[in-house]
Structure formats: structure tokens, C-alpha cells
Design an enzyme around this catalytic site. Structure first.
Site, short mmCIF file in Angstrom:
data_model
loop_
_atom_site.label_atom_id
_atom_site.label_comp_id
_atom_site.label_asym_id
_atom_site.label_seq_id
_atom_site.Cartn_x
_atom_site.Cartn_y
_atom_site.Cartn_z
N HIS A 311 0.86 -1.19 0.00
CA HIS A 311 0.00 0.00 0.00
C HIS A 311 0.89 1.23 0.00
O HIS A 311 1.96 1.21 0.60
CB HIS A 311 -0.89 -0.01 1.26
CG HIS A 311 -2.04 0.94 1.17
ND1 HIS A 311 -1.91 2.28 1.45
CD2 HIS A 311 -3.33 0.74 0.83
CE1 HIS A 311 -3.08 2.86 1.29
NE2 HIS A 311 -3.96 1.96 0.91
N ASP A 369 -7.96 -5.10 0.12
CA ASP A 369 -8.51 -5.83 -1.02
C ASP A 369 -8.17 -7.30 -1.03
O ASP A 369 -8.70 -8.05 -1.85
CB ASP A 369 -8.00 -5.19 -2.33
CG ASP A 369 -8.66 -3.87 -2.58
OD1 ASP A 369 -9.88 -3.78 -2.33
OD2 ASP A 369 -7.99 -2.93 -3.01
N1 ACO Z 1 4.13 -7.56 -4.87
C1 ACO Z 1 5.46 -7.62 -5.05
N2 ACO Z 1 6.28 -6.58 -4.89
C2 ACO Z 1 5.73 -5.41 -4.53
C3 ACO Z 1 4.34 -5.27 -4.32
C4 ACO Z 1 3.52 -6.39 -4.50
N3 ACO Z 1 2.22 -6.33 -4.31
N4 ACO Z 1 4.08 -4.00 -3.97
C5 ACO Z 1 5.25 -3.35 -3.96
N5 ACO Z 1 6.26 -4.21 -4.29
C6 ACO Z 1 7.69 -3.91 -4.32
C7 ACO Z 1 8.06 -3.17 -5.60
O1 ACO Z 1 8.49 -4.04 -6.62
C8 ACO Z 1 9.17 -2.26 -5.12
O2 ACO Z 1 10.37 -3.04 -5.06
P1 ACO Z 1 11.80 -2.34 -5.34
O3 ACO Z 1 11.99 -1.35 -4.24
O4 ACO Z 1 12.75 -3.49 -5.30
O5 ACO Z 1 11.70 -1.68 -6.69
C9 ACO Z 1 8.79 -1.92 -3.68
O6 ACO Z 1 7.96 -3.01 -3.26
C10 ACO Z 1 8.02 -0.60 -3.57
O7 ACO Z 1 6.96 -0.65 -4.52
P2 ACO Z 1 6.21 0.65 -5.07
O8 ACO Z 1 5.41 0.25 -6.26
O9 ACO Z 1 7.20 1.76 -5.22
O10 ACO Z 1 5.30 0.99 -3.83
P3 ACO Z 1 4.06 1.93 -3.86
O11 ACO Z 1 3.88 2.38 -2.47
O12 ACO Z 1 4.18 2.96 -4.91
O13 ACO Z 1 2.90 0.93 -4.34
C11 ACO Z 1 0.94 -0.32 -4.49
C12 ACO Z 1 1.78 0.66 -3.65
C13 ACO Z 1 0.64 0.31 -5.88
C14 ACO Z 1 -0.38 -0.57 -3.78
C15 ACO Z 1 1.75 -1.64 -4.66
O14 ACO Z 1 2.08 -2.17 -3.39
C16 ACO Z 1 1.00 -2.68 -5.50
O15 ACO Z 1 1.10 -2.64 -6.72
N6 ACO Z 1 0.24 -3.61 -4.84
C17 ACO Z 1 -0.55 -4.57 -5.55
C18 ACO Z 1 -1.86 -3.93 -6.02
C19 ACO Z 1 -2.84 -3.69 -4.90
O16 ACO Z 1 -3.08 -4.55 -4.07
N7 ACO Z 1 -3.42 -2.46 -4.87
C20 ACO Z 1 -4.45 -2.11 -3.85
C21 ACO Z 1 -4.00 -0.98 -3.01
S1 ACO Z 1 -5.20 -0.68 -1.74
C22 ACO Z 1 -6.39 0.31 -2.47
O17 ACO Z 1 -6.17 1.01 -3.40
C23 ACO Z 1 -7.75 0.31 -1.85
#
Ligand code: ACO
Length: 435
Positions: A311, A369
Site C-alpha cells: 500500500h 482488497d
Molecule cells: N508484490 C510484489 N512486490 C511489490 C508489491 C507487490 N504487491 N508492492 C510493492 N512491491 C515492491 C516493488 O516491486 C518495489 O520493489 P523495489 O523497491 O525493489 O523496486 C517496492 O515493493 C516498492 O513498490 P512501489 O510500487 O514503489 O510501492 P508503492 O507504495 O508505490 O505501491 C501499491 C503501492 C501500488 C499498492 C503496490 O504495493 C502494488 O502494486 N500492490 C498490488 C496492487 C494492490 O493490491 N493495490 C491495492 C491498493 S489498496 C487500495 O487502493 C484500496
């Protein structure tokens, strides 16, 4: 107003050596913010913050999130206490008015909302204009936007009574519009709302009943739906709420602003993740395939993510996810589903991910979610309705945030700046001189 000037941050522009002391504003809890409102006038620069991740765009008393600690408070009350002891309409009252209602206030509020559940008959015809295979979010967006063409008597945003009635109308009519959007796609007659039922109960009734036979909503499912609504009611300045505030800052009417919020929520990065969790579980197919899947997630080149994990704000367990998991077990038990392969896979994924260094080091925990899709699927909702349910619940947060903004004397039109990286000024080239 927030407390001012408990310390400051000094900003110095190297070129001119000019300095500006930025006063720090303190909230009740949470980090303080540096007030940059005088920065351009004094230093001649703006700040750069794509996605506004480091910018407090407003002052708000509604919702507080501490993402590191996994805390979510509405008007100071923890989300788990509200989900356990309150109801969606009581939380709606709290978000809108700032305090929990007395018994009389609660009764009057519930009565007021439930007397606005019907739609103008002319609005029924809007549905006929859509294709039967229209996505229900498209229908929701269109019909909610059209409410402003029907309720002219509550459009004066400067009149508190108009604001109150518009809030009632939006909270009351969203379930009706959502249920009708669904009924339209499956070709069943629209069910008119029943004001003798509870808010979530009435919604499930309009979704599932048909005129040809009686229908009784299960109290366990009604309670689960109500709790899901509570968990999605507000989440401070997220993309759709900021969209509502930005649209509202121009003086646009509340129905138009909420339609803008619905459009923003529609995107898969915001409202669509629970649908993605179900798709992921279906792709994994079986518990035995989980280790391979986890390896894929950890491989950066695969671009596969564990959906429902991580998140932008929560770097700890999303407090809503725990309540969702409990609700998931209750719903499956009520429906007599003993061994749900999707739930089994989800729990195994969570167990493995919670012990894996990749997820631990990146602070990736289940979000709201992760379990909600399994619950909604078990309750019979098609995946296309998942984001619609989110919108029904979030309407309360949107309208509370909109009302707070309109009542804030410091409110101005929202107008972010930019770093222009296009061409400098140049003269028009006639067509025959262009190569
Ligand atoms: N699975 C695997 N790796 C992940 C995930 C995931 N779900 N989420 C983040 N990471 C990793 C990224 O690859 C990144 O790794 P790195 O530092 O080696 O490059 C690191 O964690 C940070 O990721 P970001 O994308 O920069 O984190 P951000 O805070 O921008 O993303 C997000 C948040 C978009 C929710 C992300 O965690 C994601 O894509 N999750 C899956 C989708 C999801 O469940 N979304 C629902 C959110 S809740 C809502 O909107 C109600």
C-alpha cells in the site's frame, strides 16, 4: 486551524542566497508540515512533488492514517472499533458531523437518509439508454452526474440546508443506482427500495430480489455488507477524494463532484485491486503452485506482483484487512461453504509472504482488497460490481470531505503548478517551410 509555528524549516536559494523561514504547522497527531504558501513570492520558485506524495493539500479533521503503525481513525475512533460496534449509517453521521450521534440524532439521520432512496422516475429512463453490456461503473458515473439535472432544489452549495439534503440524497440514492445498474445488465426488473430495511439490507434486497417472489436478506450477509461499507467509507486524501475536492473547489455542484470521484475510483490502481486478487488466485490455480508463484513475484524481471499486498501509505498490516479476513470466514460459514479453495490459497499466500524476507524487508502486508474479493464473490457479486460497491461506500467520505472543504474559510480553487519542459517560445512556421 492547525497550530502554527512550532519551529520552522529554512529554505535557501543558492543562486541569490535568499532565505525563507517556512513555519511548521502541527496537526493533532502525525508529522508536522512546512507551510510553503509564501515560497514563490519570496524565493521565486515552486516545489516539485509529482503525485503529491509529500504535499498536504488541505487541513482536515475527518480521517487520520498512520501507515507505519497500521492505524486508521475516523474522527478519532479506530476503524476496528467502528466496524465492531457501529453501523454504516452511524459512521456516515460521524464522518459528516464530527461526533457520534445521540439515539435521537441517529434515528433522525437514518430516517432522513432512508426517505431519499427512490430515484426520480424520469431517471429510470436513463438506464434504457445504456447498452446491456455497459460496465456498471460507466452507468454509475453517468447517472450520478445526471442527478444534478433532477435535484435543482439542493444545488446551492452556499446554503447549509442544500448541502445537507444533497448529502442525504447521494448517500441514499447510490445503492439504488448501483443495484439498478446491475439489474439492467442481467435483464431483470428494477426493484424499488424498501425503507423499512437497513441500509445494507435494502441494498442486498434491491440486488437479489425479484418481483415474482418474496426475498429475505440474511442478517449475517447484511451485517457483512454493512461492515464492508464501513471499511471503505473514507481514507483521507486518496486519488478519488482529492478529485472530488479539486472539482468542488471550483464551486461545482456536489452531484457533479461525486461523479468525478467515481471516475477517478474506476482506475485499476485505485478501486480495481480486489478484482485483480481473484484473477491472480485463479491464475495460480492450486495451493501447490504457490511457491513457484512467489518466486515469480520476487523476480523483478517478471513484473508479477502479489495483488492485495502493499500500500502506498500502509507499511504495516492494513487494519481493514484483519476485519476483512474475519468477515470472510463469517460469510463463507453462513453460505455453507466449508472448503473454499480461493480462501485456502489466499491464507497460504499470506502465511508464506508474512515469513518471506522479500515481503518483510519491503514492508508488504495484506491490504483491504486481499480478502474482500473472496467475500464479494461468495455473496454472488460479479467482479464488475466490486468497484461499484466501493463507490457506494466511499460516497459518504467524498461528501464529508466536500462539505468540510466548502465550509473551510481558507478554501480556494485548486490549481497545481508545473515544471514546463516543452519548447521555449518560437515563431510560427508556415506549412511550406516545414521539413
Ligand atoms: N508484490 C510484489 N512486490 C511489490 C508489491 C507487490 N504487491 N508492492 C510493492 N512491491 C515492491 C516493488 O516491486 C518495489 O520493489 P523495489 O523497491 O525493489 O523496486 C517496492 O515493493 C516498492 O513498490 P512501489 O510500487 O514503489 O510501492 P508503492 O507504495 O508505490 O505501491 C501499491 C503501492 C501500488 C499498492 C503496490 O504495493 C502494488 O502494486 N500492490 C498490488 C496492487 C494492490 O493490491 N493495490 C491495492 C491498493 S489498496 C487500495 O487502493 C484500496
Amino acid at each position: 486551524m492547525s497550530n502554527e509555528a512550532h519551529g520552522s524549516v529554512t529554505m535557501t536559494l543558492d543562486e541569490s542566497n535568499k532565505s525563507l523561514s517556512l513555519p511548521l504547522r502541527l496537526g493533532t497527531i502525525g508529522p508536522s508540515v512546512a507551510d510553503i504558501s509564501k515560497i514563490y513570492g519570496t524565493l521565486g520558485v515552486f516545489t516539485y512533488d509529482p503525485g503529491y506524495g509529500m504535499t498536504a493539500s488541505c487541513e482536515s479533521k475527518i480521517t487520520y492514517i498512520d501507515g507505519d503503525a497500521g492505524i486508521l481513525l475516523h474522527r478519532g475512533y479506530p476503524i476496528d472499533q467502528l466496524a465492531e460496534h457501529s453501523s454504516f449509517l452511524e459512521v456516515a453521521y460521524l464522518l459528516l458531523n464530527g461526533e457520534l450521534p445521540t439515539a435521537k440524532e441517529r434515528h433522525d439521520f437514518e430516517y432522513g437518509v432512508m426517505r431519499h432512496t427512490m430515484l426520480h422516475e424520469q431517471l429510470r429512463r436513463f438506464f434504457d439508454g445504456f447498452r446491456r453490456d455497459a460496465h456498471p461503473m460507466a452507468v454509475l458515473c453517468g447517472v450520478v452526474g445526471a442527478l444534478s439535472a433532477f435535484y435543482h432544489d439542493s444545488l446551492d452549495i452556499n446554503d447549509p440546508e442544500h448541502r445537507r439534503i444533497s448529502a442525504f440524497r447521494l448517500i441514499a440514492k447510490l445503492p439504488t443506482i448501483a443495484a439498478w445498474a446491475y439489474k439492467y445488465t442481467i435483464g431483470q426488473p428494477f426493484m424499488y427500495p424498501r425503507n423499512d430495511l437497513g441500509y445494507a439490507e435494502n441494498f442486498l434486497y434491491m440486488m437479489n430480489a425479484v418481483p415474482a417472489e418474496p426475498y429475505k436478506v440474511s442478517p449475517v450477509l447484511a451485517r457483512a455488507m454493512d461492515r464492508i461499507f464501513i471499511l471503505h467509507a473514507d481514507h483521507e486524501q486518496n486519488a478519488s477524494t482529492s478529485t472530488v475536492r479539486l472539482a468542488g473547489s471550483t464551486g461545482a455542484n456536489p452531484f457533479a463532484c461525486i461523479a468525478a470521484g467515481i471516475a477517478s475510483l474506476w482506475g485499476p490502481a485505485h478501486g480495481g485491486a480486489n478484482e485483480a486478487v481473484l484473477k491472480m488466485l485463479a491464475d495460480i490455480g492450486h495451493k501447490d503452485n504457490i511457491p513457484d508463484f512467489i518466486e515469480k513475484v520476487k523476480d523483478k524481471d517478471s513484473h508479477v506482483r502479489l495483488m492485495g499486498f502493499g500500500h502506498r501509505v500502509y507499511k504495516n498490516y492494513d487494519p481493514r484487512a484483519k476485519i476483512m479476513e474475519r468477515t470472510c470466514h463469517e460469510v463463507l460459514a453462513e453460505l455453507g461453504i466449508k472448503d473454499d479453495p480461493l480462501l485456502d490459497m489466499a491464507m497460504e499466500l499470506e502465511r508464506i509472504a508474512r515469513h518471506d524476507e522479500y515481503f518483510i524487508s519491503k514492508k508488504l502486508y495484506p491490504n483491504v482488497d486481499f480478502y474482500s474479493g473472496i467475500i464479494l464473490k461468495a455473496m454472488g457479486f460479479p467482479t464488475s460490481m466490486f468497484t461499484v460497491l466501493f463507490a457506494v461506500a466511499r460516497t459518504v467520505g467524498w461528501i464529508s470531505q466536500w462539505k468540510e472543504m466548502i465550509e473551510d474559510p481558507s478554501q480556494r480553487i485548486g490549481r497545481p503548478r508545473q515544471v514546463y519542459t516543452g519548447s521555449p517560445q518560437r515563431d510560427f512556421t508556415p506549412l511550406d517551410a516545414r521539413s
